[in-house]
Design a protein around this motif. Structure first.
Motif, short mmCIF file in Angstrom:
data_model
loop_
_atom_site.label_atom_id
_atom_site.label_comp_id
_atom_site.label_asym_id
_atom_site.label_seq_id
_atom_site.Cartn_x
_atom_site.Cartn_y
_atom_site.Cartn_z
N ASP A 188 0.84 -1.20 0.00
CA ASP A 188 0.00 0.00 0.00
C ASP A 188 0.87 1.24 0.00
N ARG A 245 -16.09 0.01 -3.89
CA ARG A 245 -14.94 -0.60 -3.22
C ARG A 245 -15.22 -2.06 -2.89
N HIS A 267 -13.06 -5.01 -4.25
CA HIS A 267 -12.39 -5.89 -3.28
C HIS A 267 -12.68 -7.35 -3.59
N ARG A 313 -4.30 0.84 -2.07
CA ARG A 313 -4.49 1.72 -0.91
C ARG A 313 -4.84 0.93 0.36
N ASP A 314 -5.59 -0.16 0.19
CA ASP A 314 -6.07 -0.89 1.37
C ASP A 314 -5.86 -2.39 1.24
N THR A 331 -4.71 -3.98 4.67
CA THR A 331 -5.66 -3.91 5.79
C THR A 331 -7.03 -4.51 5.50
N VAL A 332 -7.46 -4.46 4.24
CA VAL A 332 -8.83 -4.89 3.90
C VAL A 332 -8.85 -6.06 2.92
N ASP A 360 -9.07 9.99 -0.83
CA ASP A 360 -9.04 8.54 -0.63
C ASP A 360 -8.88 8.17 0.84
N SER A 416 -9.93 4.77 3.27
CA SER A 416 -8.85 3.81 3.49
C SER A 416 -7.69 4.49 4.19
N THR A 417 -6.89 3.69 4.89
CA THR A 417 -5.75 4.21 5.63
C THR A 417 -4.47 3.74 4.97
N PHE A 418 -3.72 4.67 4.40
CA PHE A 418 -2.50 4.29 3.70
C PHE A 418 -1.35 5.26 3.99
#
Length: 243
Positions: free
Chosen positions: A19, A118, A122, A140-141, A144-145, A195, A199-201
Motif C-alpha cells: 500500500d 470498493r 475488493h 491503498r487498502d 488492511t482490507v 481517498d 482507506s488508511t495508507f
C-alpha cells in the motif's frame, strides 16, 4: 482477469500486499518485486480507473452513487497480471492508455470513495489473488482490507515533495509537459486526502512493514521491499528473477 502464467512449475504460494500514497512508487516497485519473486502483479488502482473510465464512457451520473456502483458491478473487466504486460480492457475496448488520461485521473477519486464500488472491486481483487496463488498486489487498502492475511505486508511511502516530483516526471514521460503546481498538488496530496476518507495508507497498520523511499533510489527501494518480504514471509527472491 487475465492471469500471469509461467511455463514451468510455480514456486510456493505467496501473497505480498503493498500500500501507499500517490507517487510513492507502488506500481514500478511492485512490478519489479513481482519479477524478482516469480509472481503475478495486480494494479488495483487501474481497476478503480477502469470504473471511472466506464462511467464516463457510459455517461453515468457521478453524483449518483447507486448508478456508479451498478456500473462497477456490471463492468466487464479484463486486466493483465503479468508484470511485463500492461493491458486493461473494458467490454473488449483497450483502455490501457485512456485510464491514465487527465479526465480519468480527475474522476477516479470520486468513484473510489463510493463504498459499494470498493466492495465490488475488493471481491474481484481477492478472486484474482486466489487464482494467482503467487502475487504482488498494490493499492491503498490491500494490507488492511483486501489481503490482511498476506504472507508479507508493506507500506511504501515518501515525502510529499518527492512524491510530487515523481508525479511530475511521470507526466513528462507521458508527454504531458507544463503541468502547473496546482494540478500536481491535486493529483498527489488532493487525491490522497479524498481517498483517506475510506482507506488508511499514510501509516502502517500493526504488522505492516514501513519502507520510506524518500532518500532511496529505485533499486534500493526494491531491495528494501524484498528484504521486508523475506523478513515477514521467509521467502527470498526466485533465483534468476521472474519464472
Amino acid at each position: 482477469m487475465t492471469e500471469h502464467t509461467r511455463d514451468d512449475v510455480a514456486p510456493a504460494p505467496l501473497v505480498v500486499a503493498v500500500d501507499g500514497p500517490s507517487g510513492s512508487g507502488k506500481s514500478s516497485v511492485s512490478k519489479a518485486v513481482a519479477r524478482r519473486l516469480g509472481a503475478a502483479y495486480l494494479d488495483t488502482g487501474a481497476m478503480y480507473r477502469a470504473v471511472a473510465w466506464h462511467c464516463l464512457n457510459e455517461g453515468v451520473d457521478l453524483a449518483d452513487a447507486e448508478a456508479v456502483a451498478a456500473a462497477a458491478v456490471a463492468m466487464d473487466l479484463d486486466q493483465s497480471t503479468d508484470p511485463d504486460v500492461e493491458a486493461v480492457r473494458v467490454g473488449g475496448t483497450d483502455v490501457t492508455e485512456a485510464i491514465r488520461g487527465p479526465e480519468v485521473t480527475d474522476t477516479v477519486s470520486t468513484v473510489a470513495v463510493v463504498i459499494p464500488v470498493r466492495e465490488e472491486l475488493h471481491r474481484r481483487q481477492r478472486a484474482a489473488i486466489a487464482a494467482a496463488g503467487r502475487m504482488v498486489a498494490e493499492g491503498r487498502d490491500i494490507t488492511t482490507v483486501v489481503a490482511p492475511d498476506a504472507h508479507a505486508r508493506v507500506l511504501l511511502t515518501a515525502s510529499e515533495a518527492v512524491r510530487t516530483a515523481r508525479r511530475s516526471g511521470q507526466l513528462a514521460a507521458a508527454g504531458e509537459t507544463g503541468v502547473d503546481a496546482g494540478t500536481l498538488h491535486r493529483q498527489v496530496a488532493g487525491r490522497d486526502a479524498r481517498d483517506a476518507t475510506v482507506s488508511t495508507f499514510n501509516r502502517p497498520a500493526d504488522g505492516v512493514a514501513l519502507v520510506d523511499s524518500t532518500e532511496l533510489d529505485f533499486e534500493q527501494t526494491v531491495a528494501a521491499v524484498l528484504a521486508a518480504v523475506e523478513d515477514q514471509a521467509g521467502i527470498p527472491a526466485v533465483k534468476g528473477g521472474r519464472r
